[in-house]
Design a protein around this motif. Structure first.
Motif, PDB file in Angstrom:
ATOM      1  N   ARG A   1       1.048  -1.370   0.179  1.00  0.00           N
ATOM      2  CA  ARG A   1       0.301   0.289  -0.500  1.00  0.00           C
ATOM      3  C   ARG A   1       1.045   1.529   0.027  1.00  0.00           C
ATOM      4  O   ARG A   1       2.040   1.225   0.809  1.00  0.00           O
ATOM      5  N   VAL A   2       0.601   1.887  -1.063  1.00  0.00           N
ATOM      6  CA  VAL A   2       1.447   3.609  -0.614  1.00  0.00           C
ATOM      7  C   VAL A   2       0.457   4.596  -0.670  1.00  0.00           C
ATOM      8  O   VAL A   2      -0.258   4.936  -0.810  1.00  0.00           O
ATOM      9  N   SER A   3       1.125   5.628   0.120  1.00  0.00           N
ATOM     10  CA  SER A   3       0.147   6.510   0.755  1.00  0.00           C
ATOM     11  C   SER A   3       1.408   8.290   0.456  1.00  0.00           C
ATOM     12  O   SER A   3       2.639   7.754   0.448  1.00  0.00           O
ATOM     13  N   VAL A   4       0.753   8.544   0.254  1.00  0.00           N
ATOM     14  CA  VAL A   4       1.274   9.865   0.293  1.00  0.00           C
ATOM     15  C   VAL A   4       0.905  11.459   0.434  1.00  0.00           C
ATOM     16  O   VAL A   4      -0.442  11.004   1.401  1.00  0.00           O
ATOM     17  N   GLU A   5       2.719  11.407   1.640  1.00  0.00           N
ATOM     18  CA  GLU A   5       1.765  12.457   3.016  1.00  0.00           C
ATOM     19  C   GLU A   5       2.719  14.091   2.410  1.00  0.00           C
ATOM     20  O   GLU A   5       3.791  13.742   1.892  1.00  0.00           O
ATOM     21  N   TYR A   6       2.556  15.378   2.576  1.00  0.00           N
ATOM     22  CA  TYR A   6       2.615  16.119   2.508  1.00  0.00           C
ATOM     23  C   TYR A   6       3.576  17.327   3.789  1.00  0.00           C
ATOM     24  O   TYR A   6       3.006  17.482   4.336  1.00  0.00           O
ATOM     25  N   VAL A   7       4.998  17.147   3.428  1.00  0.00           N
ATOM     26  CA  VAL A   7       5.373  18.133   4.502  1.00  0.00           C
ATOM     27  C   VAL A   7       5.159  19.504   4.240  1.00  0.00           C
ATOM     28  O   VAL A   7       6.000  19.654   2.995  1.00  0.00           O
ATOM     29  N   VAL A   8       4.359  20.686   5.243  1.00  0.00           N
ATOM     30  CA  VAL A   8       4.248  22.580   4.659  1.00  0.00           C
ATOM     31  C   VAL A   8       4.938  22.933   5.682  1.00  0.00           C
ATOM     32  O   VAL A   8       4.658  22.655   6.253  1.00  0.00           O
ATOM     33  N   GLU A   9       5.884  24.020   5.148  1.00  0.00           N
ATOM     34  CA  GLU A   9       5.947  24.667   6.024  1.00  0.00           C
ATOM     35  C   GLU A   9       6.076  25.963   5.512  1.00  0.00           C
ATOM     36  O   GLU A   9       6.133  26.493   4.061  1.00  0.00           O
ATOM     37  N   PRO A  10       5.159  26.488   6.536  1.00  0.00           N
ATOM     38  CA  PRO A  10       5.612  28.316   6.103  1.00  0.00           C
ATOM     39  C   PRO A  10       6.358  29.531   5.211  1.00  0.00           C
ATOM     40  O   PRO A  10       8.130  29.065   5.868  1.00  0.00           O
ATOM     41  N   VAL A  11       6.682  29.983   4.937  1.00  0.00           N
ATOM     42  CA  VAL A  11       7.693  31.176   3.668  1.00  0.00           C
ATOM     43  C   VAL A  11       7.440  32.014   4.208  1.00  0.00           C
ATOM     44  O   VAL A  11       8.206  32.925   4.917  1.00  0.00           O
ATOM     45  N   LYS A  12       6.257  32.813   3.675  1.00  0.00           N
ATOM     46  CA  LYS A  12       6.228  33.675   3.675  1.00  0.00           C
ATOM     47  C   LYS A  12       4.774  34.438   3.520  1.00  0.00           C
ATOM     48  O   LYS A  12       3.556  34.113   2.428  1.00  0.00           O
ATOM     49  N   ARG A  13       3.978  35.196   4.418  1.00  0.00           N
ATOM     50  CA  ARG A  13       2.536  34.904   4.720  1.00  0.00           C
ATOM     51  C   ARG A  13       2.213  35.876   3.290  1.00  0.00           C
ATOM     52  O   ARG A  13       3.048  37.338   2.095  1.00  0.00           O
ATOM     53  N   ALA A  14       0.957  35.735   2.687  1.00  0.00           N
ATOM     54  CA  ALA A  14       1.094  36.986   1.438  1.00  0.00           C
ATOM     55  C   ALA A  14       0.846  38.387   1.835  1.00  0.00           C
ATOM     56  O   ALA A  14       0.326  38.215   3.365  1.00  0.00           O
TER      57      ALA A  14
END
Length: 137
Positions: free
Chosen positions: A117-130
């Motif tokens: 079974r393959v699952s995908v995860e995302y690591v999301v980091e803040p860079v700069k707020r709009a």
């Protein structure tokens, strides 16, 4: 003719077992009278061993100690690692397998069926707020 059985606690090569003739290295844990095959399981002194090396010329057998899960506790598992439900061996080379199939456990020789079974995860980091533009009012 008897085969000498040697316990391999770490990766051992042919030369290591051959040195045992002189008593320099490994000591045999037992003798068996029949020629085993790689992946056979042997019971010696109430312990179970998995045959992982044969030295035909000298009649030496290299084994690793294994233990089996109680038969009533063996069940399908879903785990991060490819783990045998019979002996709990974790196969470090499982990434090379097809996405599903049947095979013998490299740790104990038991037949097992698997599905990857393959699952995908995302690591999301803040860079700069709009930027927010404000009205003049």
């Amino acid at each position: 003719m008897s085969w000498k059985v040697f316990l391999l606690n770490s990766p051992v090569n042919y030369e290591d077992i051959s040195k045992s003739r002189t008593g320099d290295n490994l000591k045999p844990i037992g003798l068996i009278n029949t020629k085993p095959k790689i992946s056979d399981n042997l019971q010696i002194n109430n312990k179970i061993y998995h045959v992982c090396m044969l030295v035909f010329e000298e009649k030496y057998i290299g084994v690793r100690e294994i233990s089996f899960v109680d038969e009533d506790e063996v069940d399908e598992t879903v785990e991060e690692n490819f783990t045998c439900p019979y002996c709990q061996y974790i196969d470090p080379d499982a990434f090379e397998l097809e996405d599903e199939g049947e095979r013998n456990c490299p740790g104990c020789g038991s037949e097992i069926k698997y599905i990857r079974r393959v699952s995908v995860e995302y690591v999301v980091e803040p860079v700069k707020r709009a930027k927010i533009w404000r009205s003049d009012k």
